[in-house]
Structures are given as structure tokens and as C-alpha cells.
Design an enzyme around this catalytic site. Structure first.
Site, mmCIF file in Angstrom:
data_model
loop_
_atom_site.group_PDB
_atom_site.id
_atom_site.type_symbol
_atom_site.label_atom_id
_atom_site.label_comp_id
_atom_site.label_asym_id
_atom_site.label_seq_id
_atom_site.Cartn_x
_atom_site.Cartn_y
_atom_site.Cartn_z
ATOM 1 N N ALA A 36 0.805 -1.220 0.000
ATOM 2 C CA ALA A 36 0.000 0.000 0.000
ATOM 3 C C ALA A 36 0.836 1.267 0.000
ATOM 4 O O ALA A 36 0.324 2.362 -0.198
ATOM 5 C CB ALA A 36 -0.932 0.002 1.214
ATOM 6 N N ARG A 41 10.007 7.906 -3.606
ATOM 7 C CA ARG A 41 11.422 8.120 -3.949
ATOM 8 C C ARG A 41 11.800 7.535 -5.301
ATOM 9 O O ARG A 41 12.877 7.790 -5.831
ATOM 10 C CB ARG A 41 12.317 7.527 -2.848
ATOM 11 C CG ARG A 41 12.493 8.461 -1.671
ATOM 12 C CD ARG A 41 13.298 7.827 -0.567
ATOM 13 N NE ARG A 41 12.505 6.879 0.206
ATOM 14 C CZ ARG A 41 13.017 6.017 1.083
ATOM 15 N NH1 ARG A 41 14.325 5.962 1.268
ATOM 16 N NH2 ARG A 41 12.244 5.194 1.753
ATOM 17 N N LYS A 48 5.888 1.915 -7.600
ATOM 18 C CA LYS A 48 7.201 1.352 -7.244
ATOM 19 C C LYS A 48 7.259 -0.149 -7.422
ATOM 20 O O LYS A 48 8.185 -0.687 -8.044
ATOM 21 C CB LYS A 48 7.534 1.718 -5.792
ATOM 22 C CG LYS A 48 8.813 1.057 -5.308
ATOM 23 C CD LYS A 48 9.256 1.591 -3.970
ATOM 24 C CE LYS A 48 8.734 0.778 -2.826
ATOM 25 N NZ LYS A 48 9.370 1.140 -1.546
ATOM 26 N N THR A 107 1.898 -0.321 8.998
ATOM 27 C CA THR A 107 1.924 -1.729 8.596
ATOM 28 C C THR A 107 0.893 -2.553 9.375
ATOM 29 O O THR A 107 0.353 -3.531 8.843
ATOM 30 C CB THR A 107 3.332 -2.305 8.825
ATOM 31 O OG1 THR A 107 3.779 -1.946 10.142
ATOM 32 C CG2 THR A 107 4.329 -1.766 7.802
ATOM 33 N N ASN A 263 13.738 1.230 -2.466
ATOM 34 C CA ASN A 263 12.945 2.455 -2.302
ATOM 35 C C ASN A 263 13.192 3.468 -3.403
ATOM 36 O O ASN A 263 12.360 4.312 -3.681
ATOM 37 C CB ASN A 263 13.254 3.096 -0.951
ATOM 38 C CG ASN A 263 12.766 2.230 0.190
ATOM 39 O OD1 ASN A 263 11.604 1.837 0.213
ATOM 40 N ND2 ASN A 263 13.650 1.896 1.102
ATOM 41 N N ARG A 368 12.147 -10.934 -35.690
ATOM 42 C CA ARG A 368 10.963 -10.314 -35.090
ATOM 43 C C ARG A 368 9.884 -11.373 -34.829
ATOM 44 O O ARG A 368 9.984 -12.505 -35.287
ATOM 45 C CB ARG A 368 10.493 -9.167 -35.985
ATOM 46 C CG ARG A 368 11.559 -8.059 -36.040
ATOM 47 C CD ARG A 368 11.251 -7.019 -37.083
ATOM 48 N NE ARG A 368 9.996 -6.360 -36.811
ATOM 49 C CZ ARG A 368 9.299 -5.675 -37.722
ATOM 50 N NH1 ARG A 368 9.756 -5.601 -38.974
ATOM 51 N NH2 ARG A 368 8.166 -5.094 -37.406
ATOM 52 N N LYS A 386 10.158 -11.462 -40.060
ATOM 53 C CA LYS A 386 8.962 -11.272 -39.240
ATOM 54 C C LYS A 386 7.854 -12.151 -39.788
ATOM 55 O O LYS A 386 7.662 -12.202 -41.012
ATOM 56 C CB LYS A 386 8.521 -9.803 -39.294
ATOM 57 C CG LYS A 386 7.411 -9.506 -38.314
ATOM 58 C CD LYS A 386 6.774 -8.165 -38.547
ATOM 59 C CE LYS A 386 5.683 -7.946 -37.527
ATOM 60 N NZ LYS A 386 4.796 -6.867 -37.928
ATOM 61 N N TYR A 422 4.152 -5.463 -48.143
ATOM 62 C CA TYR A 422 3.251 -4.367 -47.756
ATOM 63 C C TYR A 422 2.956 -3.503 -48.969
ATOM 64 O O TYR A 422 3.872 -2.961 -49.600
ATOM 65 C CB TYR A 422 3.949 -3.550 -46.659
ATOM 66 C CG TYR A 422 3.133 -2.430 -46.063
ATOM 67 C CD1 TYR A 422 1.843 -2.655 -45.602
ATOM 68 C CD2 TYR A 422 3.677 -1.153 -45.939
ATOM 69 C CE1 TYR A 422 1.111 -1.627 -45.044
ATOM 70 C CE2 TYR A 422 2.949 -0.125 -45.368
ATOM 71 C CZ TYR A 422 1.659 -0.364 -44.920
ATOM 72 O OH TYR A 422 0.938 0.653 -44.363
#
Ligand code: UD1
Ligand code: CA
Length: 526
Positions: A36, A41, A48, A107, A263, A368, A386, A422
Site C-alpha cells: 500500500a 522516492r 514502485k 503496517t 525504495n 521479429r 517477421k 506491404y
């Protein structure tokens, strides 16, 4: 209410746990993963705990370690960036219970929220063992947790905390042990609440615990926010449990990495490098030769068979698998690539590809997604592929592009071939048969098909299907305009060179005195 079941014991390194009474080292009732916190930082729009290391988010590592205990329930407590975090957790572990922490910080409150969510889900955690871990402690492993749980259960403890001795313990909660009976933990004091004497203690609280569920529920009801940070401290449960007459103990780990959290991005990098060091070492112990661990990166999700060799500068990511006797690298990055047995992959950047047994790719090759190279096949230097299926023994050796194509077996694609897949709006397929030989610089204008055993001429632009066994030619016959340079570029160095060449040829006449260059010239203008 689910009861621990003796027959579902997980293997434990602790003989004490194995010999304990049935049910005492069983599946934990729940593992509650705390996630939570804000993680400011990190300075990131990404939560995070969603930052990855070793190919898995930090919370992904934490959930995997928790899941390794095979708990009856897996709970994640969330609050900051709730939607992103909850969605990510549910994607990784659909069965995880998501618990929302309210505005009360700490906590202790987080664990309370986890327990309440279980009750709300009809699975109250009132008996057995509840394990608490952190979402930002990514190197913690299931065996470490199993050791914590088995020590806890074998000793009949109310609480067992995982601790570590650090040279710099500043900021951490400190473990307070009984002077008379040092095995007994009296409690934990937070750095901000500690006296100078307590701050000199170097044994720290990792924040990872095994709790007797009943004790935990009772004790949390007594935890207040009366402390330096105005938070509900989970750590207060230890002294409350002891005051109740429960036994509180600690498992001290010497592997500080397993209890370290990230952190900020500096710590993220340090933990990520250590995780990689462990992944590389694990691969080596399992039969992979790694020439340079310092420049080899292997995600936690990668699998390698025995007798594989990884050369320097190689990164293996995602669901990549390396088959036996394969050699990968140097300078190769593979993401979700399946490398077959005894294949060689040299200076390749690949993703979502399969390289068959005994096949080779590289050097300087871009594979690819959707590239499937058959066994003993080859995709050589400066090739991009590809969505292409290449059959057994077929070779695309040099300089080209193959996309949206199917190529049969034992076909040789010449240098510089291109599938023009293409048309500016849509992609089209090229289908090339088996035992085909294409000449240099063939362009396949898709959709187009080339039959088995067909050939193409140099520079062919294949717009129409080529029947089996035919030679496709599309280049107009060559015409040489003799003397063009001297007529149109008089005085140029090219004109001078041409005149000198003609003079030498004239001098030599039909004799054998002609230079190789002159012979070549004559031949070409025939
Ligand atoms: C806590 C411990 C401390 C220990 C340290 C280890 C308490 C009171 N202190 O410190 O003894 O040495 O961890 O790192 O438990 N979290 C929530 N909700 C909250 C607050 C935190 O879910 O309201 C989560 C965070 O996301 C994080 C973990 O709990 O995963 C620890 O939080 P953090 O603030 O880093 O730890 P401290 O409280 O400083
Ligand atoms: Ca805090």
C-alpha cells in the site's frame, strides 16, 4: 474455514518441522503481501512495486515467493495507485485477494485490512499461520519463508520475525532481545522511537513474519497510533503477544539481500544486479557455461538446458528457452525466443521467435515476432525476419528481409532477397516451396507463390506465381551502348580510363599479351 492439512506439507529444509506433529508445518492459512506504500522516492508514474528486475515486477517476485508456500489464501494490501497495482496483481495471480487499506497509516493497519478482506471473502484467518511479507522485497525466496514458517510452527511460537544483522541499521526497526534468555524476543522498536542505546542494536526487523493467526487478530485490535510516526505499527504485535504469554522468536538470516527492499532507483539497480548474479549462478550450477557473468543478464523467467553456452554481452529475457548444446552470443538479446538444441545464435536481436534444432542465426540478425526457423536452417548476416515460417534446412544467408512468408524445406534464398509484403495499406503473404533456388536480389511482390524446385534469375521481380521447376526471369535483356562514355563524358577520368583500356587492347591485338582487365572488358562487350 479451511484447516491446514498434514498431507499437503511443502518440503522444508528444517528437519525439526518434518518431525513435528501433523498439521504443525502445514500450508499457511494466508500470506499477506503489503503493497500500500507510496514509493515516492522512485520518482515515477509507474507504481514502485511494478518496476521490474530480472524480467518480473518487484511485486511479481514477492507474490511468487509467497505462492511457493502454497498458502490457502494469498492477499495483497493496496492503496497508492490502487487501480494500476490491483490490476497488475490480479493479472499475475488471479486468485489473490485484493485488500484496500484505508487512510489509517501503518503496517499494522495494512495487515488488519488484509485480515478483514479475507473475512469479507468468507475465508477468515483465525487459526493456523499467517505470513506477512512486503511487495518491495524482491529477492526473498520461498525456501527462506518455509524456514521461517517451520521454525515458527515447530517452536509453537506466537510470532517469529525474520531478522538480519546489518553494519548500518539506521532507519530500521531494532530487535529487542531478553538479556537473560537471548532466544526470546521482547519486541521491536522503530528507529524513530528508539533510544540511543536501542539504536546501537544492529539486529534489524526485516518486516517479514510468521504469526499465529489468533494472536495476530487479537493483538492488532490493541495496536494504537501512539508513536513518533502516528502509525499503527505491526511491530507492536510482538510485545503484545509476549505480554499475553506467547513465545516470540526470530530467525536471523545471513543473506541480507533476501530482506532488502528497493525504495529508489539506486537500490532497484543494486537489487537487480544481485538478482541477476543469482540467476546467472543458478544457470551455471545447472549446466550452463557463462563466459562473462558481468555482461550476461538472465531473467528469472528464462530456462536453459544443460551444456548450453552463453557468450559475453548476452541478455535473455521473458520466456526465452535455450536448448541443450546451443551457443548464444556474443552480443545477443533474446526476448521470448525458443532456441533449439545445438543451435547457434550470434549477435542477434530477437523476440517472439523460434530457432530450430541445429539451426543458426546471425551475425547481425533481427528476428521479429512470428519467426520460426526450422531445424538445420539458417538466417544469416544482416537479415530481418517477421512472421515467417522457414522449413527444415532452408537458408536465408545474407542481406535481406523476409516477412509474412512461408518457405519450404531445403530452399536456398539468395543474397539480398526481399519479400515486398506491404502494398502501403495491407500485408500479403509470400509462399515459397521446397528445394527452391532464388538468385541474388530477387524481390517477391506479395501475394505471390513460388513452386517446389523453382529458380529465379538475378534481380528478378517476382509478381506472378512461379510454377514448380520453372526459372523466373523478369529483367529486360542487357544492351551495351559501346563508346557511350567517351562520347557523352569526354575528358572525364572514366573516359580516360576507357581510352587507355582500348589502346592496350589494340596494342596486344589477338596475342596472349592482353591484361586480364582487357579480356574482361572484351568479354563484357561481346
Ligand atoms: C517497517 C517496520 C520496520 C522494519 C522495516 C523493514 C513497522 C512499523 N516498521 O518500517 O521495523 O525494519 O519495515 O523495511 O512495521 N505498507 C503498507 N501500508 C502502510 C505502510 C506500509 O502497506 O500503511 C507497506 C509498504 O508498502 C512496504 C511495507 O509495508 O511494502 C513497509 O513499509 P515502510 O514504510 O517501507 O516500512 P517502515 O514502516 O518504515
Ligand atoms: Ca513508514
Amino acid at each position: 474455514m479451511t484447516m491446514p492439512q498434514a498431507e499437503q506439507h511443502i518440503p522444508s529444509p528444517h528437519p525439526a518441522a518434518e518431525s513435528a506433529a501433523p498439521g504443525s508445518a502445514a500450508r499457511p492459512t494466508a500470506v499477506i503481501v503489503l503493497a500500500a506504500g507510496a514509493g515516492t522516492r522512485m520518482k515515477s508514474a509507474t507504481p514502485k512495486i511494478m518496476h521490474p528486475m530480472g524480467g518480473v515486477s518487484m511485486i511479481g517476485h514477492a507474490l511468487a515467493a509467497a505462492k511457493g508456500l502454497d498458502p490457502h489464501h494469498l492477499v495483497a494490501v493496496v492503496r497508492h495507485q490502487r487501480e494500476k497495482v490491483a490490476a497488475h496483481i490480479s493479472q499475475l495471480e488471479p486468485a489473490a485477494v485484493i485488500a484496500d487499506q484505508d487512510e489509517v497509516p501503518g503496517t499494522g493497519r495494512a495487515v488488519q485490512a488484509g485480515l478483514q478482506a479475507l473475512t469479507a471473502a468468507g475465508a477468515p484467518a483465525e487459526t493456523g499461520t499467517v505470513v506477512v511479507t512486503y511487495g518491495d522485497v524482491p529477492l526473498l525466496t520461498s525456501p527462506m519463508l518455509a524456514e521461517l514458517v517451520s521454525t515458527h510452527e515447530a517452536g509453537g511460537h506466537a510470532v517469529t520475525v525474520l531478522s538480519a544483522v546489518l553494519s548500518d541499521a539506521a532507519g530500521y526497526g531494532r530487535i529487542l532481545r531478553s538479556r537473560d534468555n537471548p532466544q526470546d524476543v521482547l519486541g521491536i522498536v522503530e528507529h524513530k522511537d528508539a533510544t540511543d542505546e536501542q539504536r546501537s542494536i544492529t539486529e534489524i526487523n526485516s518486516g517479514i513474519y510468521a504469526f499465529d493467526a489468533a494472536v495476530l487478530n487479537r493483538a492488532l485490535a490493541q495496536v494504537t497510533t501512539e508513536n513518533a510516526q502516528g502509525e499503527m505499527y505491526l511491530t507492536d504485535v510482538l510485545s503484545i503477544a509476549r505480554a499475553e504469554g506467547g513465545r516470540v522468536s526470530a530467525v536471523v538470516t545471513e543473506d541480507r539481500w533476501q530482506v532488502e527492499g528497493a525504495n529508489d532507483r539506486v537500490q532497484l539497480q543494486a537489487l537487480g544486479a544481485e538478482l541477476n548474479r543469482r540467476n546467472v549462478e543458478r544457470a551455471m550450477r545447472a549446466g550452463t557455461t557463462v563466459i562473462d557473468p558481468a555482461t550476461t543478464w538472465i531473467d528469472s523467467t528464462v530456462t536453459l538446458e544443460e551444456d548450453t553456452t552463453i557468450l559475453p554481452g548476452t541478455q535473455l529475457h521473458g520466456a526465452t528457452h535455450i536448448g541443450r548444446d546451443a551457443v548464444v552470443g556474443p552480443d545477443t538479446t533474446l526476448t521470448d525466443v525458443i532456441v533449439g538444441k545445438a543451435a547457434t545464435v550470434t549477435r542477434v536481436h530477437g523476440s517472439g521467435a523460434q530457432i530450430g534444432d541445429g539451426a543458426s542465426a546471425g551475425p547481425f540478425t533481427y528476428l521479429r515476432p512470428g519467426t520460426v526457423l526450422g531445424e538445420e536452417g539458417k538466417i544469416g548476416a544482416f537479415y530481418e525476419t517477421k512472421n515467417v515460417e522457414i522449413g527444415r534446412g532452408s537458408k536465408l544467408s545474407h542481406l535481406g528481409y523476409a516477412g509474412d512468408a512461408t518457405i519450404g524445406e531445403f530452399t536456398n534464398i539468395g543474397c539480398g532477397n526481399i519479400t515486398a509484403n506491404y502494398d502501403g495499406e495491407n500485408k500479403h503473404r509470400t509462399v515459397i516451396g521446397s528445394h527452391v533456388r532464388t538468385s541474388s536480389n530477387t524481390v517477391f511482390v506479395a501475394p505471390v507463390a513460388v513452386g517446389d524446385g523453382a529458380y529465379t534469375g538475378a534481380g528478378a521481380v517476382v509478381r506472378k506465381d512461379v510454377p514448380a521447376g520453372a526459372l523466373a526471369l523478369s529483367i529486360a535483356p542487357q544492351r551495351n551502348a559501346e563508346g557511350w562514355v567517351q562520347a557523352k563524358r569526354p575528358g572525364s577520368s572514366a573516359a580516360d580510363a576507357a581510352r587507355a583500356s582500348d589502346a592496350r587492347a589494340g596494342d596486344a591485338g589477338e596475342s596472349d599479351g592482353r591484361s586480364a582487365h582487357a579480356q574482361q572488358n572484351t568479354k563484357n562487350s561481346d
